[in-house]
Design a protein around this motif. Sequence first.
Motif, PDB file in Angstrom:
ATOM      1  N   PHE A  40      -1.584  -7.638   4.073  1.00 35.79           N
ATOM      2  CA  PHE A  40      -2.643  -6.718   3.646  1.00 35.79           C
ATOM      3  C   PHE A  40      -2.642  -6.610   2.125  1.00 35.79           C
ATOM      4  N   GLY A  84      -5.284  -2.194   1.445  1.00 33.98           N
ATOM      5  CA  GLY A  84      -4.967  -2.050   2.862  1.00 33.98           C
ATOM      6  C   GLY A  84      -5.777  -2.937   3.779  1.00 33.98           C
ATOM      7  N   ARG A  85      -6.566  -3.821   3.203  1.00 37.77           N
ATOM      8  CA  ARG A  85      -7.389  -4.705   4.020  1.00 37.77           C
ATOM      9  C   ARG A  85      -6.600  -5.959   4.396  1.00 37.77           C
ATOM     10  N   PRO A  86      -6.844  -6.485   5.601  1.00 39.07           N
ATOM     11  CA  PRO A  86      -6.101  -7.685   6.036  1.00 39.07           C
ATOM     12  C   PRO A  86      -6.406  -8.894   5.164  1.00 39.07           C
ATOM     13  N   LYS A  94     -10.526  -3.122  14.417  1.00 38.81           N
ATOM     14  CA  LYS A  94     -10.188  -3.104  12.996  1.00 38.81           C
ATOM     15  C   LYS A  94      -8.738  -2.689  12.782  1.00 38.81           C
ATOM     16  N   ASN A 106      -5.822  -2.012   9.532  1.00 36.62           N
ATOM     17  CA  ASN A 106      -5.571  -1.906   8.101  1.00 36.62           C
ATOM     18  C   ASN A 106      -4.161  -1.379   7.857  1.00 36.62           C
ATOM     19  N   ASN A 133      -3.435   1.442   5.916  1.00 40.84           N
ATOM     20  CA  ASN A 133      -3.664   2.724   5.246  1.00 40.84           C
ATOM     21  C   ASN A 133      -3.266   3.911   6.113  1.00 40.84           C
ATOM     22  N   THR A 135       0.806  -1.226   0.000  1.00 43.29           N
ATOM     23  CA  THR A 135       0.000   0.000   0.000  1.00 43.29           C
ATOM     24  C   THR A 135       0.839   1.277   0.000  1.00 43.29           C
TER      25      THR A 135
END
Length: 204
Positions: free
Chosen positions: A146, A150-152, A65, A67, A69, A55
Amino acid sequence: PHPTFPVLNCLSVHCVSFLIQSTADFRFYIENHTRNPDDLSRKQVRIYQLYSRTTGKHVQILGKKINANGDDGGKYALLVVETETFGSHVRIKGKESEHYICMNDKGKIVGRPDGRRQECVFVEEFLENNYTALVSAKYKGWYLGFNRKGRPKKGSRTTQRQQEVHFMKRQPKGRVDPLEEFRFTTVTKRTRRARRLKTNPKRN
């Protein structure tokens, strides 16, 4: 006849009590120092950021949560990394959220307030080009990773070769402490050499 040690001649109630307490203290001392031979082997705490190769941003822990980002220097991107000097096992906690990065039995990355569970422990694997991969200590072969958004990623879908699991340790934005990188480094011939070269860059 067996020799009689002076300490065994103590027969008073207070003295016997002292001996029992001393024995307990000594046992605790032995157990503690066997586990931690010296200060360097005890848990060390460092603060840095994890730069994601995919990213171009940083891992941030918002709470439950997580991420990749986070902005450079962002408060949720500051990570408190608990580690042992003579080991590569780490626990990663968000400085702001106070939640740990954990991986459940489905390979999902989640944030938890209690990092004592084994699923919140990762093992550092040092790769080429200064990148680091973090593999679950509980679920072998499952990595923290990720995607490009940027999501796991699920741990079961990761491998060490994927760029999604490659991270770089970086100091927080605006932090200029030339000694920081040596602060928790065990002093060896190699680190002494690094210090000399850093202190005297023009020395032949």
